[in-house]
Every structure is written in structure tokens, then in C-alpha cells.
Motif scaffolding. Structure first.
Motif, PDB file in Angstrom:
ATOM      1  N   LEU A   1      -7.882   3.190  -1.589  1.00  0.00           N
ATOM      2  CA  LEU A   1      -9.427   3.325  -1.311  1.00  0.00           C
ATOM      3  C   LEU A   1      -9.642   2.849  -0.310  1.00  0.00           C
ATOM      4  O   LEU A   1     -11.101   2.943   0.348  1.00  0.00           O
ATOM      5  CB  LEU A   1     -10.280   3.103  -2.736  1.00  0.00           C
ATOM      6  CG  LEU A   1      -9.880   3.036  -4.049  1.00  0.00           C
ATOM      7  CD1 LEU A   1      -9.901   2.465  -5.195  1.00  0.00           C
ATOM      8  CD2 LEU A   1     -10.046   4.463  -4.396  1.00  0.00           C
ATOM      9  N   ARG A   2      -9.232   1.650   0.582  1.00  0.00           N
ATOM     10  CA  ARG A   2      -9.910   0.907   1.322  1.00  0.00           C
ATOM     11  C   ARG A   2      -8.153   0.481   2.230  1.00  0.00           C
ATOM     12  O   ARG A   2      -7.580  -0.373   1.530  1.00  0.00           O
ATOM     13  CB  ARG A   2     -10.931   0.126   1.227  1.00  0.00           C
ATOM     14  CG  ARG A   2     -11.273  -0.996   2.606  1.00  0.00           C
ATOM     15  CD  ARG A   2     -12.369  -1.722   2.230  1.00  0.00           C
ATOM     16  NE  ARG A   2     -11.678  -3.163   1.394  1.00  0.00           N
ATOM     17  CZ  ARG A   2     -11.414  -4.018   2.226  1.00  0.00           C
ATOM     18  NH1 ARG A   2     -10.175  -3.633   3.290  1.00  0.00           N
ATOM     19  NH2 ARG A   2     -10.498  -5.124   1.282  1.00  0.00           N
TER      20      ARG A   2
ATOM     21  N   THR B   1      -6.655  -5.127  -5.641  1.00  0.00           N
ATOM     22  CA  THR B   1      -6.954  -5.459  -4.002  1.00  0.00           C
ATOM     23  C   THR B   1      -5.498  -5.905  -4.496  1.00  0.00           C
ATOM     24  O   THR B   1      -5.739  -7.083  -4.877  1.00  0.00           O
ATOM     25  CB  THR B   1      -8.085  -5.880  -3.510  1.00  0.00           C
ATOM     26  OG1 THR B   1      -9.257  -5.173  -3.863  1.00  0.00           O
ATOM     27  CG2 THR B   1      -8.136  -6.239  -2.115  1.00  0.00           C
TER      28      THR B   1
ATOM     29  N   THR C   1       0.995  -0.843   0.119  1.00  0.00           N
ATOM     30  CA  THR C   1       0.479   0.536   0.133  1.00  0.00           C
ATOM     31  C   THR C   1       0.929   1.760   0.082  1.00  0.00           C
ATOM     32  O   THR C   1       0.277   2.280  -0.436  1.00  0.00           O
ATOM     33  CB  THR C   1      -0.864  -0.020   1.527  1.00  0.00           C
ATOM     34  OG1 THR C   1      -1.593  -0.903   1.270  1.00  0.00           O
ATOM     35  CG2 THR C   1      -2.007   0.958   1.253  1.00  0.00           C
TER      36      THR C   1
ATOM     37  N   ALA D   1      -6.284  -4.779   1.196  1.00  0.00           N
ATOM     38  CA  ALA D   1      -6.710  -2.661   0.746  1.00  0.00           C
ATOM     39  C   ALA D   1      -6.761  -2.956  -0.318  1.00  0.00           C
ATOM     40  O   ALA D   1      -6.143  -3.967  -1.258  1.00  0.00           O
ATOM     41  CB  ALA D   1      -5.146  -2.600   1.033  1.00  0.00           C
ATOM     42  N   THR D   2      -7.405  -1.797  -1.348  1.00  0.00           N
ATOM     43  CA  THR D   2      -8.057  -2.103  -2.308  1.00  0.00           C
ATOM     44  C   THR D   2      -7.353  -0.388  -2.483  1.00  0.00           C
ATOM     45  O   THR D   2      -7.770   0.399  -1.769  1.00  0.00           O
ATOM     46  CB  THR D   2     -10.017  -1.782  -1.847  1.00  0.00           C
ATOM     47  OG1 THR D   2     -10.219  -3.321  -1.608  1.00  0.00           O
ATOM     48  CG2 THR D   2      -9.769  -1.749  -3.157  1.00  0.00           C
TER      49      THR D   2
ATOM     50  N   GLY E   1     -10.035  -9.360   6.077  1.00  0.00           N
ATOM     51  CA  GLY E   1     -10.663  -9.427   4.351  1.00  0.00           C
ATOM     52  C   GLY E   1     -10.886 -10.416   4.594  1.00  0.00           C
ATOM     53  O   GLY E   1     -11.158 -11.552   5.032  1.00  0.00           O
TER      54      GLY E   1
END
Length: 68
Positions: A37-38, A60, A26, A49-50, A43
Motif C-alpha cells: 500500500l505504501r 506496517t 515487502t 512499508a505499509t 518513515g
């Protein structure tokens, strides 16, 4: 996706890339001009992480198997 996206959305898919460390991946994305974005967190497939690249392509990054 259930009710997560408004209808009518049309076809939708998400590309996942397995990485050794979601947090490091990230940071690399943002360092190269992309955006988160996320943020990293738990998850369905593992720690995820998106993100979006500088051109806006969304994907992702994920670490499965309880590591990362």
C-alpha cells in the motif's frame, strides 16, 4: 493522525512489526499474495512499508535504528 484521514473516521490504529529488512519483508508479503500500500521508504519510526495481507488486514513493517 491529524488531517491525514477524513472525518469522521472513528477509532484507528496501525500495527507495526519490526523486521530485519523492510524490502525483503515487502517482497515476502507480495509473494504470499498480499499487496504493498505504501512502498519501502523513510518513515517516522525508521524505514517502513505499509502492506496488506491476502485477507486485507493492513500493517506496517519497519526497521528502526538506521538499518535495513
Amino acid at each position: 493522525l491529524g488531517s491525514a484521514l477524513p472525518r469522521p473516521r472513528g477509532p484507528h490504529w496501525m500495527t507495526y512489526f519490526e523486521v530485519a529488512d523492510v524490502d525483503a519483508a515487502t517482497r515476502l508479503v507480495t509473494g504470499l499474495g498480499g499487496e504493498v500500500l505504501r512502498p519501502p521508504g523513510p518513515g517516522a519510526a525508521g524505514r517502513e512499508a505499509t502492506v496488506a495481507d491476502p485477507e486485507g488486514a493492513v500493517f506496517t513493517v519497519v526497521t528502526t535504528g538506521g538499518t535495513g
